[in-house]
Design a protein around this motif. Structure first.
Motif, PDB file in Angstrom:
ATOM      1  N   GLY A   7      53.161  13.988 114.773  1.00 54.52           N
ATOM      2  CA  GLY A   7      52.656  12.869 114.008  1.00 54.52           C
ATOM      3  C   GLY A   7      52.040  11.762 114.843  1.00 54.52           C
ATOM      4  N   LYS A   8      51.433  10.787 114.155  1.00 50.09           N
ATOM      5  CA  LYS A   8      50.769   9.624 114.748  1.00 50.09           C
ATOM      6  C   LYS A   8      49.593  10.023 115.642  1.00 50.09           C
ATOM      7  CE  LYS A   8      54.770   6.599 114.309  1.00 50.09           C
ATOM      8  NZ  LYS A   8      55.645   5.602 114.945  1.00 50.09           N
ATOM      9  N   TYR A   9      48.843  11.000 115.183  1.00 50.86           N
ATOM     10  CA  TYR A   9      47.661  11.414 115.941  1.00 50.86           C
ATOM     11  C   TYR A   9      46.628  10.297 116.019  1.00 50.86           C
ATOM     12  CZ  TYR A   9      43.478  13.936 117.337  1.00 50.86           C
ATOM     13  OH  TYR A   9      42.346  14.331 117.998  1.00 50.86           O
ATOM     14  N   ASP A  10      46.632   9.379 115.040  1.00 46.18           N
ATOM     15  CA  ASP A  10      45.674   8.272 115.058  1.00 46.18           C
ATOM     16  C   ASP A  10      45.842   7.403 116.292  1.00 46.18           C
ATOM     17  OD1 ASP A  10      47.440   5.669 113.639  1.00 46.18           O
ATOM     18  OD2 ASP A  10      48.181   7.713 113.528  1.00 46.18           O
ATOM     19  N   LEU A  11      47.050   7.341 116.867  1.00 43.49           N
ATOM     20  CA  LEU A  11      47.285   6.620 118.112  1.00 43.49           C
ATOM     21  C   LEU A  11      47.029   7.513 119.324  1.00 43.49           C
ATOM     22  CD1 LEU A  11      50.588   4.749 117.167  1.00 43.49           C
ATOM     23  CD2 LEU A  11      48.245   3.886 117.057  1.00 43.49           C
ATOM     24  N   PHE A  12      47.456   8.753 119.220  1.00 40.71           N
ATOM     25  CA  PHE A  12      47.341   9.694 120.337  1.00 40.71           C
ATOM     26  C   PHE A  12      45.884   9.981 120.698  1.00 40.71           C
ATOM     27  CE2 PHE A  12      47.139  14.184 121.812  1.00 40.71           C
ATOM     28  CZ  PHE A  12      47.904  14.065 122.962  1.00 40.71           C
ATOM     29  N   LYS A  13      45.000   9.994 119.726  1.00 37.28           N
ATOM     30  CA  LYS A  13      43.607  10.367 119.995  1.00 37.28           C
ATOM     31  C   LYS A  13      42.894   9.377 120.904  1.00 37.28           C
ATOM     32  CE  LYS A  13      41.515   8.200 115.903  1.00 37.28           C
ATOM     33  NZ  LYS A  13      40.773   8.479 114.637  1.00 37.28           N
ATOM     34  N   ASN A  14      43.452   8.168 121.041  1.00 43.64           N
ATOM     35  CA  ASN A  14      42.846   7.157 121.903  1.00 43.64           C
ATOM     36  C   ASN A  14      43.407   7.165 123.318  1.00 43.64           C
ATOM     37  OD1 ASN A  14      41.241   6.087 119.755  1.00 43.64           O
ATOM     38  ND2 ASN A  14      43.032   5.003 118.982  1.00 43.64           N
ATOM     39  N   PHE A  15      44.310   8.079 123.623  1.00 41.46           N
ATOM     40  CA  PHE A  15      44.873   8.170 124.964  1.00 41.46           C
ATOM     41  C   PHE A  15      43.832   8.710 125.948  1.00 41.46           C
ATOM     42  CE2 PHE A  15      49.705   8.561 123.944  1.00 41.46           C
ATOM     43  CZ  PHE A  15      49.632   7.351 123.266  1.00 41.46           C
ATOM     44  N   ASP A  16      44.143   8.562 127.224  1.00 40.62           N
ATOM     45  CA  ASP A  16      43.296   9.117 128.278  1.00 40.62           C
ATOM     46  C   ASP A  16      43.138  10.620 128.099  1.00 40.62           C
ATOM     47  OD1 ASP A  16      42.146   8.866 131.210  1.00 40.62           O
ATOM     48  OD2 ASP A  16      43.584  10.528 131.233  1.00 40.62           O
ATOM     49  N   SER A  17      41.946  11.113 128.388  1.00 38.36           N
ATOM     50  CA  SER A  17      41.639  12.522 128.162  1.00 38.36           C
ATOM     51  C   SER A  17      42.575  13.456 128.920  1.00 38.36           C
ATOM     52  CB  SER A  17      40.186  12.802 128.559  1.00 38.36           C
ATOM     53  OG  SER A  17      39.870  14.161 128.392  1.00 38.36           O
ATOM     54  N   GLU A  18      42.890  13.124 130.160  1.00 36.77           N
ATOM     55  CA  GLU A  18      43.764  13.988 130.964  1.00 36.77           C
ATOM     56  C   GLU A  18      45.186  14.005 130.408  1.00 36.77           C
ATOM     57  OE1 GLU A  18      43.211  16.066 133.413  1.00 36.77           O
ATOM     58  OE2 GLU A  18      41.055  15.708 133.249  1.00 36.77           O
ATOM     59  N   ILE A  19      45.633  12.863 129.914  1.00 34.41           N
ATOM     60  CA  ILE A  19      46.971  12.805 129.321  1.00 34.41           C
ATOM     61  C   ILE A  19      47.022  13.652 128.053  1.00 34.41           C
ATOM     62  CG2 ILE A  19      48.667  11.285 128.223  1.00 34.41           C
ATOM     63  CD1 ILE A  19      47.741   9.075 130.070  1.00 34.41           C
ATOM     64  N   GLU A  79      45.027   9.131 108.496  1.00 38.16           N
ATOM     65  CA  GLU A  79      43.762   9.856 108.393  1.00 38.16           C
ATOM     66  C   GLU A  79      43.837  10.826 107.214  1.00 38.16           C
ATOM     67  OE1 GLU A  79      42.269  11.448 112.010  1.00 38.16           O
ATOM     68  OE2 GLU A  79      42.800   9.679 113.200  1.00 38.16           O
ATOM     69  N   PRO A  80      43.086  10.566 106.154  1.00 39.92           N
ATOM     70  CA  PRO A  80      43.192  11.341 104.905  1.00 39.92           C
ATOM     71  C   PRO A  80      43.075  12.847 105.101  1.00 39.92           C
ATOM     72  CG  PRO A  80      41.837   9.404 104.553  1.00 39.92           C
ATOM     73  CD  PRO A  80      42.112   9.463 106.021  1.00 39.92           C
ATOM     74  N   GLN A  81      42.175  13.290 105.958  1.00 37.04           N
ATOM     75  CA  GLN A  81      41.992  14.733 106.139  1.00 37.04           C
ATOM     76  C   GLN A  81      43.234  15.380 106.745  1.00 37.04           C
ATOM     77  OE1 GLN A  81      38.581  15.788 108.501  1.00 37.04           O
ATOM     78  NE2 GLN A  81      38.911  17.982 108.272  1.00 37.04           N
ATOM     79  N   LEU A  82      43.845  14.719 107.730  1.00 32.37           N
ATOM     80  CA  LEU A  82      45.050  15.255 108.358  1.00 32.37           C
ATOM     81  C   LEU A  82      46.248  15.166 107.415  1.00 32.37           C
ATOM     82  CD1 LEU A  82      44.751  13.919 112.025  1.00 32.37           C
ATOM     83  CD2 LEU A  82      43.947  16.081 111.048  1.00 32.37           C
ATOM     84  N   LEU A  83      46.309  14.102 106.625  1.00 34.75           N
ATOM     85  CA  LEU A  83      47.388  13.976 105.644  1.00 34.75           C
ATOM     86  C   LEU A  83      47.281  15.079 104.602  1.00 34.75           C
ATOM     87  CD1 LEU A  83      49.760  12.512 104.345  1.00 34.75           C
ATOM     88  CD2 LEU A  83      48.130  10.974 103.243  1.00 34.75           C
ATOM     89  N   TYR A  92      41.798  20.434 122.514  1.00 31.68           N
ATOM     90  CA  TYR A  92      42.678  19.279 122.615  1.00 31.68           C
ATOM     91  C   TYR A  92      41.988  17.951 122.287  1.00 31.68           C
ATOM     92  CZ  TYR A  92      40.605  17.848 127.102  1.00 31.68           C
ATOM     93  OH  TYR A  92      39.741  17.415 128.078  1.00 31.68           O
ATOM     94  N   THR A  93      40.672  17.937 122.224  1.00 35.30           N
ATOM     95  CA  THR A  93      39.967  16.708 121.858  1.00 35.30           C
ATOM     96  C   THR A  93      39.966  16.481 120.355  1.00 35.30           C
ATOM     97  OG1 THR A  93      37.805  17.803 121.715  1.00 35.30           O
ATOM     98  CG2 THR A  93      38.468  16.949 123.877  1.00 35.30           C
ATOM     99  N   LYS A  94      40.492  17.447 119.614  1.00 32.59           N
ATOM    100  CA  LYS A  94      40.594  17.340 118.164  1.00 32.59           C
ATOM    101  C   LYS A  94      42.033  17.660 117.758  1.00 32.59           C
ATOM    102  CE  LYS A  94      35.788  18.812 117.476  1.00 32.59           C
ATOM    103  NZ  LYS A  94      34.900  19.815 116.827  1.00 32.59           N
TER     104      LYS A  94
END
Length: 299
Positions: free
Chosen positions: A144-156, A182-186, A211-213
Motif C-alpha cells: 500500500g501507499k504507492y502514491d508516496l512510494f512512486k516519488n522515491f529515488d529510482s534506485e531505491i 489513486e482510483p485506478q489502483l483502488l 518497477y517504474t509502475k
C-alpha cells in the motif's frame, strides 16, 4: 457394516459440508500498522463510514447471490488483524476458517525500513500455524501507499521492488501494488478482493513487472531472469535487503549515541540546527539507506 440409513446420513452430511465449503471463503488481512488495511476493506465492502483504527482483530463479511445455484449465496468471512505482530500466532490459531482461505499481507511502501520485518514475520506465523494443515492458505502480498512510494529515488524503488518480487516468487505469492489515493489502483485492489471473495481467485489477465509502475504479478508468473538477480534463497534475499536498508530496530539502537554526541559540545545556535536536522532524520524512515549502498550510486 453400516446400514442403508447410516450410509445415506453420511452422504447427506458430506454433501452439505462440501456445499458449505464451496460457498464460503475466508480472507485474513494482516500487516503494517496504519498501512491502509481498514481503508481497503471499507472500500471493498462499500462502507461510507470513516475508517477507524483496528486495535486487535475485527470481523466483517460479504455475501453475494449465486445465480447458478438459485437461492444459494456465497459468503466471505473477512478477518482484519491490527494488533502487534508478536501475538499474531495466537489470533490466527483461534480464527475459524471456512472454504477457500486467502492470507493477505499488507506492506506499507512508505516505511521501507519495516518492509522485510512485516513480510518475514507474517508469513512465518502463517507457515507455523498451517504447517500441519491439509492445505495451506493462498498468500497475497498487497503493497500500500504507492502514491508516496512512486516519488522515491529510482534506485531505491528498484531495490525495494527486487526484494518484494524475490520474496513473492519464493513464497508462491500474488503481488499487488495499491494506493487508496489513486482510483485506478483502488479499483484494481477492490477487483482482486472481489475475485477471491466471490469469483475464481486472483485474475491473471493483468501483469506488470516494471518497477517504474505499480507492480501486479500473479503467483508463479515471475522469474529470476525477469527480476534481474541470480536464483536466491530466502536468506540470501534477506541479507541483500538488510545490508542496503537497515531495519528500524538497528537505527533505533544507534539513536542514543547520536543524541549524546549532540550534547557533548553545547552551543545554542549550532545545537538548535542540529536538533532540527536530527528530528528530520529521525522521522524520515523512508530514506534510511545504508551508507555503503549510497556510495555505490556515485560510481
Amino acid at each position: 457394516m453400516l446400514s442403508i440409513p447410516e450410509i445415506a446420513t453420511q452422504i447427506i452430511d458430506k454433501t452439505h459440508t462440501n456445499a458449505n465449503d464451496n460457498n464460503s471463503r475466508t480472507i485474513f488481512l494482516v500487516g503494517s500498522k496504519s498501512g491502509g488495511k481498514t481503508t481497503l476493506l471499507y472500500a471493498f465492502l462499500e462502507k461510507n463510514d470513516p475508517p477507524r483504527e483496528t486495535l486487535v482483530v475485527e470481523y466483517s463479511f460479504g455475501r453475494k447471490s449465486n445465480q447458478k445455484q438459485g437461492i444459494d449465496k456465497t459468503l466471505c468471512h473477512i478477518w482484519e488483524y491490527g494488533g502487534k505482530l508478536e501475538t499474531l500466532n495466537n489470533v490466527l490459531q483461534a480464527t475459524p476458517i471456512r472454504g477457500k482461505f486467502f492470507f493477505c499481507v499488507m506492506v506499507d511502501l512508505s516505511k521501507i525500513k519495516n518492509i522485510w520485518e512485516t513480510l518475514e514475520t507474517c508469513t512465518q506465523v502463517m507457515n507455523d500455524v498451517y504447517s500441519t494443515a491439509e492445505s495451506s492458505p493462498e498468500l497475497i502480498i498487497i503493497c500500500g501507499k504507492y502514491d508516496l512510494f512512486k516519488n522515491f529515488d529510482s534506485e531505491i524503488k528498484k531495490m525495494i521492488c527486487t526484494t518484494i518480487r524475490s520474496f513473492a516468487l519464493l513464497k508462491h505469492a500474488h503481488l499487488l501494488f495499491y494506493s487508496s489515493k489513486e482510483p485506478q489502483l483502488l479499483r484494481r485492489a477492490k477487483d482482486m478482493l472481489f475475485n477471491i471473495a466471490f469469483g475464481n481467485c486472483v485474475p491473471i489477465k493483468e501483469k506488470n513487472t516494471n518497477y517504474t509502475k505499480p507492480l501486479f504479478i500473479p503467483k508463479d508468473s515471475d522469474t529470476w531472469e525477469s527480476i534481474g538477480v541470480a536464483p536466491s534463497t530466502i536468506e540470501q534475499v534477506k541479507i541483500r535487503h538488510i545490508t542496503r536498508i537497515a531495519p528500524s530496530s538497528v537505527t533505533s539502537a544507534s539513536l542514543p549515541a547520536v543524541a549524546a554526541q549532540m550534547l557533548a559540545h553545547p552551543e545554542a545556535a549550532v545545537d538548535a540546527l542540529l536538533a532540527l536536522k536530527y528530528s528530520e532524520l529521525k522521522n524520515m524512515e523512508s530514506l534510511d539507506i545504508n551508507s555503503d549502498y549510497l556510495s555505490t550510486l556515485n560510481k
